[in-house]
Enzyme design. Structure first.
Site, PDB file in Angstrom:
ATOM      1  N   ALA A   1      23.774  -9.230 -10.297  1.00 32.35           N
ATOM      2  CA  ALA A   1      22.579  -9.799 -10.929  1.00 32.35           C
ATOM      3  C   ALA A   1      21.318  -9.614 -10.080  1.00 32.35           C
ATOM      4  CB  ALA A   1      22.808 -11.277 -11.225  1.00 32.35           C
TER       5      ALA A   1
ATOM      6  N   LYS B   1      18.247 -11.043 -14.782  1.00 33.51           N
ATOM      7  CA  LYS B   1      17.788 -11.320 -13.412  1.00 33.51           C
ATOM      8  C   LYS B   1      16.942 -10.129 -12.944  1.00 33.51           C
ATOM      9  CE  LYS B   1      20.837 -14.621 -14.037  1.00 33.51           C
ATOM     10  NZ  LYS B   1      22.205 -14.502 -13.598  1.00 33.51           N
TER      11      LYS B   1
ATOM     12  N   ASP C   1      29.193  -8.165  -8.448  1.00 32.70           N
ATOM     13  CA  ASP C   1      28.478  -8.990  -9.416  1.00 32.70           C
ATOM     14  C   ASP C   1      27.013  -8.851  -9.004  1.00 32.70           C
ATOM     15  OD1 ASP C   1      27.314 -10.960 -10.914  1.00 32.70           O
ATOM     16  OD2 ASP C   1      28.669 -12.560 -10.297  1.00 32.70           O
TER      17      ASP C   1
HETATM   18  C1  LIG Z   1      23.453 -15.137 -14.050  1.00 40.04           C
HETATM   19  C2  LIG Z   1      24.610 -14.647 -13.316  1.00 40.04           C
HETATM   20  C3  LIG Z   1      25.772 -14.235 -13.973  1.00 40.04           C
HETATM   21  C4  LIG Z   1      25.953 -14.367 -15.464  1.00 40.04           C
HETATM   22  O1  LIG Z   1      24.988 -13.692 -16.169  1.00 40.04           O
HETATM   23  P1  LIG Z   1      24.418 -14.219 -17.581  1.00 40.04           P
HETATM   24  O2  LIG Z   1      23.463 -13.155 -17.978  1.00 40.04           O
HETATM   25  O3  LIG Z   1      23.759 -15.541 -17.330  1.00 40.04           O
HETATM   26  O4  LIG Z   1      25.562 -14.359 -18.509  1.00 40.04           O
HETATM   27  C5  LIG Z   1      26.808 -13.755 -13.203  1.00 40.04           C
HETATM   28  N1  LIG Z   1      26.715 -13.700 -11.870  1.00 40.04           N
HETATM   29  C6  LIG Z   1      25.616 -14.073 -11.198  1.00 40.04           C
HETATM   30  C7  LIG Z   1      25.561 -13.962  -9.714  1.00 40.04           C
HETATM   31  C8  LIG Z   1      24.530 -14.576 -11.896  1.00 40.04           C
HETATM   32  O5  LIG Z   1      23.456 -14.989 -11.227  1.00 40.04           O
END
Ligand SMILES: *Cc1c(COP(=O)(O)O)cnc(C)c1O
Length: 459
Positions: free
Chosen positions: A217, A258, A215
């Protein structure tokens, strides 16, 4: 004399912000049912709710927008993202989605079924939501050090290999469709995962034949921490570190909002063509055709450019030093924070801040309300409201940490704004002994309740 540090960009366009007075804020927060998500943005002076989609795009990104190709299929904008992903992250296959949770929805539709276990390091709330929605379980295998906010540890986002191996050993392989490692680990306080740990997790997963997804971001912030904290990587470039990180994964979900510094966008990247094809079906159903997903051509152009800017050392240094600036000001005032500070946010330890508020009255939410009343600063609760109820017992869950997150948008605020936030929180800190009551729930949604919850102050 050593030259002082200065930001690696200058300002070309400004946006006016409005101050307010306490009396107005008292009315607004009551009308918002004490849920800061319900405030209008013009009722907020400094908005540290999230760093998601709130960044300032560069002149290069704005000009890339104008070159967006809005063709339904095969747009040049799609290939710009595809090339950037291949170049920076090293993945051959990808699917655009409208944001990170959409990437989770598509990927999990292809991979997760009822009764599955998804081990990882403190899954993000939408990730956990998408897992639990499928009647599967997110198993938190973060190292114990992450839950002691006073402990100085360079990589508090690390996966505990013993905890992970226990899950892999004690469950049939077919019940564990993937391992999800979050870089940086948002829920543990924006804490990084070391390269060594990524490597160890990947080899352990391979031993059990389970794929690893990141994940991702804040993958670039994670790379910055590897460069500055993991001795073997001091001389590597951010791009080299990023490339190596993703070698220890089979795929990734990404919120472009992000580290790709766009206001909207996301994607999934894969190594495996079969999984890519299976996921493509869900992408077409939920998001859009495989060459645009949930994005317009111009959004994809800005995202491709943002991936390059987000992985530049000078940008990352400016950003992470600003976060540390706020964190250090709070520490100077004696305010308890998660330490070391995260990449994107400073996490205030609400349990150690408001010692007189019982946990049943939602300590971190109470603190966020107090900070808003004090200075019009909007932070966010990362605690027992966000933790939702246990899906089986329906009892409130009280997670290891009860935090208020002050999240810093990318390239938006100056250090004077950080100074203002620090003093506003100090003023709350000075009267903390007199804050003894929190809030109670008037209405809540069955899942991800914190976004829409309605609360009342307990007098
Ligand atoms: C923001 C985030 C998400 C989800 O992304 P969105 O663009 O807000 O839908 C998933 N995992 C992490 C670690 C995040 O910070």
């Amino acid at each position: 004399m050593d030259l002082p540090f200065a930001e690696s960009y200058k300002i070309k366009m400004v946006e006016t912000m409005r101050r307010s007075i306490r009396k107005e804020r008292e009315r607004w927060i009551r009308d918002a049912r004490y849920n800061l998500f319900n405030l209008r943005s013009d009722q907020v002076f400094i908005d540290l709710l999230t760093d998601s989609g709130t960044g300032a795009m560069s002149d290069q990104q704005w000009s890339a927008l104008m070159l967006g190709d809005e063709s339904y299929a095969g747009a040049s904008s799609y290939f710009k993202v595809k090339d950037a992903i291949q170049d920076i992250l090293g993945f051959e296959y990808f699917l655009p989605t409208h944001q990170g949770r959409a990437a989770e929805n598509v990927l999990f539709s292809a991979m997760i079924t009822e009764g599955n276990l998804i081990p990882g390091n403190a899954h993000f709330d939408t990730t956990k939501g998408h897992i639990e929605f499928r009647k599967a379980t997110a198993v938190d295998c973060t190292i114990d050090e992450a839950y002691d906010t006073t402990l100085d540890h360079p990589f508090k986002g690390n996966v505990d290999l013993e905890k992970l191996e226990a899950v892999l050993q004690n469950n049939p392989r077919e019940n564990i469709p993937l391992i999800m490692v979050t870089v940086t680990c948002n829920t543990a306080g924006g804490q990084p995962v070391s390269m060594q740990n990524l490597k160890d997790v990947y080899f352990l997963a391979q031993k059990y034949g389970v794929p690893v997804f990141f994940d991702s971001a804040r993958f670039a912030e994670n790379a910055y921490f590897i460069k500055t904290r993991e001795p073997d990587y001091a001389d590597s470039s951010i791009r080299e570190i990023v490339r190596e990180m993703f070698q220890y994964s089979d795929g990734m979900t990404m919120s472009g909002k992000k580290d790709a510094i766009v206001n909207m966008g996301g994607f999934i990247a894969f190594r495996d063509k079969i999984l890519f094809r299976k996921s493509s079906v869900y992408n077409i159903m939920f998001e859009g055709y495989v060459t645009y997903g949930g994005m317009s051509g111009r959004d994809m152009n800005a995202l491709a450019q943002g991936l390059y800017e987000g992985t530049e050392f000078d940008y990352l240094e400016t950003r992470i030093r600003q976060t540390a600036y706020l964190g250090n000001r709070l520490r100077d005032f004696g305010i308890p924070t998660q330490y070391p500070f995260g990449g994107h946010a400073v996490f205030v330890d609400a349990r150690r801040f408001l010692t007189n508020v019982p946990k049943e009255e939602f300590i971190a939410q109470t603190l966020a309300i107090e900070l808003y009343l004090e200075g019009g600063v909007r932070g966010v609760e990362i605690g027992s409201l966000m933790a939702d109820r246990d899906p089986v017992t329906r009892k409130n869950r009280y997670p290891g940490l009860e935090l208020m997150r002050l999240t810093i948008p990318r390239r938006v605020y100056t250090n004077n704004h950080m100074e203002y936030v620090a003093v506003a929180l100090k003023n709350v800190f000075d009267r903390r002994e007199r804050i003894t009551r929190g809030v109670k729930i008037l209405w809540e949604a069955p899942i991800m309740r914190h976004f829409t919850i309605e609360l009342e102050k307990i007098r």
